[in-house]
Write a protein that holds these residues in place. Structure first.
Motif, PDB file in Angstrom:
ATOM      1  N   ARG A  20       5.417  -0.035  -2.957  1.00  0.00           N
ATOM      2  CA  ARG A  20       4.865   1.266  -2.574  1.00  0.00           C
ATOM      3  C   ARG A  20       4.906   2.247  -3.740  1.00  0.00           C
ATOM      4  NH1 ARG A  20       5.103   2.025   3.110  1.00  0.00           N
ATOM      5  NH2 ARG A  20       5.108   4.279   2.838  1.00  0.00           N
ATOM      6  N   ASP A  22       4.476   6.150  -3.330  1.00  0.00           N
ATOM      7  CA  ASP A  22       4.231   7.196  -2.345  1.00  0.00           C
ATOM      8  C   ASP A  22       5.014   8.455  -2.702  1.00  0.00           C
ATOM      9  OD1 ASP A  22       6.854   6.539  -1.630  1.00  0.00           O
ATOM     10  OD2 ASP A  22       6.258   5.429   0.146  1.00  0.00           O
ATOM     11  N   ALA A  23       5.059   9.395  -1.793  1.00  0.00           N
ATOM     12  CA  ALA A  23       5.707  10.679  -2.061  1.00  0.00           C
ATOM     13  C   ALA A  23       7.160  10.517  -2.499  1.00  0.00           C
ATOM     14  CB  ALA A  23       5.620  11.577  -0.827  1.00  0.00           C
ATOM     15  N   PHE A  53       1.027  -0.457  -0.694  1.00  0.00           N
ATOM     16  CA  PHE A  53       0.730   0.845  -0.094  1.00  0.00           C
ATOM     17  C   PHE A  53       0.756   1.927  -1.161  1.00  0.00           C
ATOM     18  CE2 PHE A  53       2.099   4.892   1.676  1.00  0.00           C
ATOM     19  CZ  PHE A  53       1.177   5.072   2.700  1.00  0.00           C
ATOM     20  N   ILE A  54      -0.233   2.807  -1.093  1.00  0.00           N
ATOM     21  CA  ILE A  54      -0.269   3.972  -1.971  1.00  0.00           C
ATOM     22  C   ILE A  54      -0.786   5.147  -1.145  1.00  0.00           C
ATOM     23  CG2 ILE A  54      -2.585   3.479  -2.858  1.00  0.00           C
ATOM     24  CD1 ILE A  54      -1.547   4.520  -5.596  1.00  0.00           C
ATOM     25  N   ASP A  55      -0.145   6.310  -1.283  1.00  0.00           N
ATOM     26  CA  ASP A  55      -0.629   7.499  -0.596  1.00  0.00           C
ATOM     27  C   ASP A  55      -1.169   8.485  -1.622  1.00  0.00           C
ATOM     28  OD1 ASP A  55       1.608   8.716  -1.732  1.00  0.00           O
ATOM     29  OD2 ASP A  55       2.593   9.144   0.175  1.00  0.00           O
ATOM     30  N   SER A  56      -1.524   9.676  -1.183  1.00  0.00           N
ATOM     31  CA  SER A  56      -2.126  10.652  -2.091  1.00  0.00           C
ATOM     32  C   SER A  56      -1.179  11.043  -3.216  1.00  0.00           C
ATOM     33  CB  SER A  56      -2.587  11.889  -1.320  1.00  0.00           C
ATOM     34  OG  SER A  56      -1.495  12.510  -0.667  1.00  0.00           O
ATOM     35  N   SER A  57       0.115  11.078  -2.955  1.00  0.00           N
ATOM     36  CA  SER A  57       1.081  11.389  -4.014  1.00  0.00           C
ATOM     37  C   SER A  57       1.102  10.292  -5.068  1.00  0.00           C
ATOM     38  CB  SER A  57       2.489  11.561  -3.436  1.00  0.00           C
ATOM     39  OG  SER A  57       2.536  12.652  -2.554  1.00  0.00           O
ATOM     40  N   ASP A  83      -5.547  -3.087   0.501  1.00  0.00           N
ATOM     41  CA  ASP A  83      -5.287  -1.741   1.005  1.00  0.00           C
ATOM     42  C   ASP A  83      -5.294  -0.699  -0.114  1.00  0.00           C
ATOM     43  OD1 ASP A  83      -5.135  -2.589   3.632  1.00  0.00           O
ATOM     44  OD2 ASP A  83      -2.941  -2.754   3.629  1.00  0.00           O
ATOM     45  N   VAL A  84      -4.745  -1.052  -1.256  1.00  0.00           N
ATOM     46  CA  VAL A  84      -4.731  -0.135  -2.399  1.00  0.00           C
ATOM     47  C   VAL A  84      -6.155   0.041  -2.936  1.00  0.00           C
ATOM     48  CG1 VAL A  84      -3.868   0.209  -4.756  1.00  0.00           C
ATOM     49  CG2 VAL A  84      -2.323  -0.596  -2.960  1.00  0.00           C
ATOM     50  N   VAL A  87      -8.050   2.556  -0.860  1.00  0.00           N
ATOM     51  CA  VAL A  87      -7.706   3.951  -1.161  1.00  0.00           C
ATOM     52  C   VAL A  87      -8.468   4.432  -2.399  1.00  0.00           C
ATOM     53  CG1 VAL A  87      -5.845   5.498  -1.905  1.00  0.00           C
ATOM     54  CG2 VAL A  87      -5.445   3.869  -0.047  1.00  0.00           C
ATOM     55  N   THR A  91     -11.449   7.390  -2.089  1.00  0.00           N
ATOM     56  CA  THR A  91     -11.254   8.652  -2.819  1.00  0.00           C
ATOM     57  C   THR A  91     -12.159   8.755  -4.044  1.00  0.00           C
ATOM     58  OG1 THR A  91      -9.433   7.688  -4.091  1.00  0.00           O
ATOM     59  CG2 THR A  91      -8.860   8.888  -2.060  1.00  0.00           C
TER      60      THR A  91
END
Length: 112
Positions: A20, A22-23, A53-57, A83-84, A87, A91
């Motif tokens: 991951r 992430d934040a 997994f990667i989020d906006s952060s 999944d990455v 994203v 975006t």
């Protein structure tokens, strides 16, 4: 954040050894990338093959790592998991980075 660095000719390959970005890991990722890229040369490939997994952060941290390289240096991405990859495409960051399907394709493109 565990990163490992390898050389493939003139290309520095930085592998993210985590599932991951992430934040909770973004700041540490940016700090580790700054250290890893300090002496890495002009062409760097970030191997995201283990990142599930990667989020906006996390996305912001990768963009920040690219920006801190400065002019004349390049950051490509390789081996994105589905999944990455999704994203990056949603975006439109796939228009900012060169994305390689695998690390093998990086060497093939560099040779062309």
């Amino acid at each position: 954040m565990d990163l490992s660095i390898a050389r493939e000719g003139a290309i520095a390959i930085i592998t993210v050894n985590a599932t991951r970005i992430d934040a909770s890991t973004a700041i540490q990722f940016k700090d580790e990338m700054r250290s890893a890229t300090a002496e890495a040369g002009d062409h760097i490939v970030l191997d995201l093959g283990q990142v599930e997994f990667i989020d906006s952060s996390g996305l912001g941290a990768i963009v920040a790592a690219m920006k801190q390289l400065g002019p004349g240096r390049k950051l490509d991405l390789a081996a994105l998991t589905p999944d990455v990859d999704k994203v990056f495409r949603l975006t439109r960051m796939d228009t900012v980075f060169d994305i390689h399907g695998s690390l093998d394709s990086v060497g093939e493109r560099a040779a062309v």
